[in-house]
Design an enzyme around this catalytic site. Sequence first.
Site, short mmCIF file in Angstrom:
data_model
loop_
_atom_site.label_atom_id
_atom_site.label_comp_id
_atom_site.label_asym_id
_atom_site.label_seq_id
_atom_site.Cartn_x
_atom_site.Cartn_y
_atom_site.Cartn_z
N HIS A 267 0.82 -1.22 0.00
CA HIS A 267 0.00 0.00 0.00
C HIS A 267 0.86 1.27 0.00
O HIS A 267 0.69 2.17 -0.82
CB HIS A 267 -0.87 0.05 1.26
CG HIS A 267 -1.57 -1.22 1.59
ND1 HIS A 267 -2.78 -1.57 1.04
CD2 HIS A 267 -1.25 -2.25 2.44
CE1 HIS A 267 -3.19 -2.73 1.52
NE2 HIS A 267 -2.27 -3.17 2.37
C1 BDR Z 1 -2.37 0.44 5.79
O1 BDR Z 1 -2.43 -0.10 7.11
C2 BDR Z 1 -1.16 -0.38 7.58
O2 BDR Z 1 -1.13 -1.60 8.26
C3 BDR Z 1 -0.24 -0.37 6.37
O3 BDR Z 1 1.04 0.10 6.78
C4 BDR Z 1 -0.91 0.59 5.43
O4 BDR Z 1 -0.51 1.93 5.65
C5 BDR Z 1 -3.16 -0.46 4.86
O5 BDR Z 1 -4.48 -0.50 5.28
#
Ligand code: BDR
Length: 341
Positions: A267
């Site tokens: 992400h």
């Molecule tokens: C987001 O949640 C976190 O666990 C990850 O780093 C990312 O920023 C994804 O939903």
Amino acid sequence: MRVPLIVDVDTGIDDSLALLYLLSSPEAEILSIASTAGNVPVNQVAANNLAWLDLCGAGDIEVTLGAQAPLVAPLMTTEDTHGPQGIGYAELPVSRRPLSARDAATAWVEIVRGRPGEVTGLVTGPLTNLANAIRIDPELPRLLKRLVLMGGAFEHPGNTTPTSEWNIAVDPEAASEVFAAFSVVPQDRLPIVCPLDITETIEMYPDHIARLAERAGSIPRELIAERDSSATRSTASNPLVRHFSDAVRFYMEFHRDHDQGFLAHMHDPFAAAVALNPDIATYRLATVDVELNGTLTRGTTVADRRGMWGRPHNAAIATTTDPAAFFDDLIERVGALAARL
Ligand code: BDR
Ligand code: CA
């Protein structure tokens, strides 16, 4: 063209790769790294940020500490997803770099005020620090060049509750305040929102790690196999490859254990790439708000695309990209950085 950045993270395995991507990118001028409580508590986030800077041989880059907890909600962390220290199975040497004397919200305000209209803010964790900064200085949205954030889920299942995404779910009040504050900016400077709808198309597989290791000149060939015992640790000659491989192995096991395949959703590196070059994605404008009260839906992002609320747009939601091109770029950049160490 250089892109002056404030990077606000809850490091985190994918936040780690976002940092590596930016540190390997000559056009990224990292002015400050803000630490946010999220994946792990904020002190651990800061320690991870400092340790990655060491490992990359980075110059003096400020790392600030943010609030210990969200604006209203009690802090939730997710060591299940990111490992006991937020970096999977990696064990990074403890850094001796000092933390900044100023806190994260103050740094946001002072840096943006010092370079009005120039700074891009990149947030890949909960929006607590930015909300606190906007409380100090409500002009901040007008003074930033652009905000890019990873967060939300629109026409896609949540990853924290059935409808909510982690960064928003940890601090829904902060997210709501930030979206409201940005309803004053012109259309060409609307915050770019990278939701799960697009970031879950950014699937990292073991072969990506093998290619990155090869680009770095690391030996032996780096192979993360699903059948490996989870006690397996990388023996890569290159320290960046070795540590990142140990981090991502944990993340792939987590995704596998949640029926998503032996892969890892990257992400935050995607949001980092968008911050440097928004042209890698297409967008849809909308008015975004956050549910704060639902008994089942607290922390859910809602997008009004048809003007039903009669409120101005406050988001450009990233909708499509080319994941293969993204990984080619990431492997080239991070692999080249690793090769220089
Ligand atoms: C987001 O949640 C976190 O666990 C990850 O780093 C990312 O920023 C994804 O939903
Ligand atoms: Ca994150």
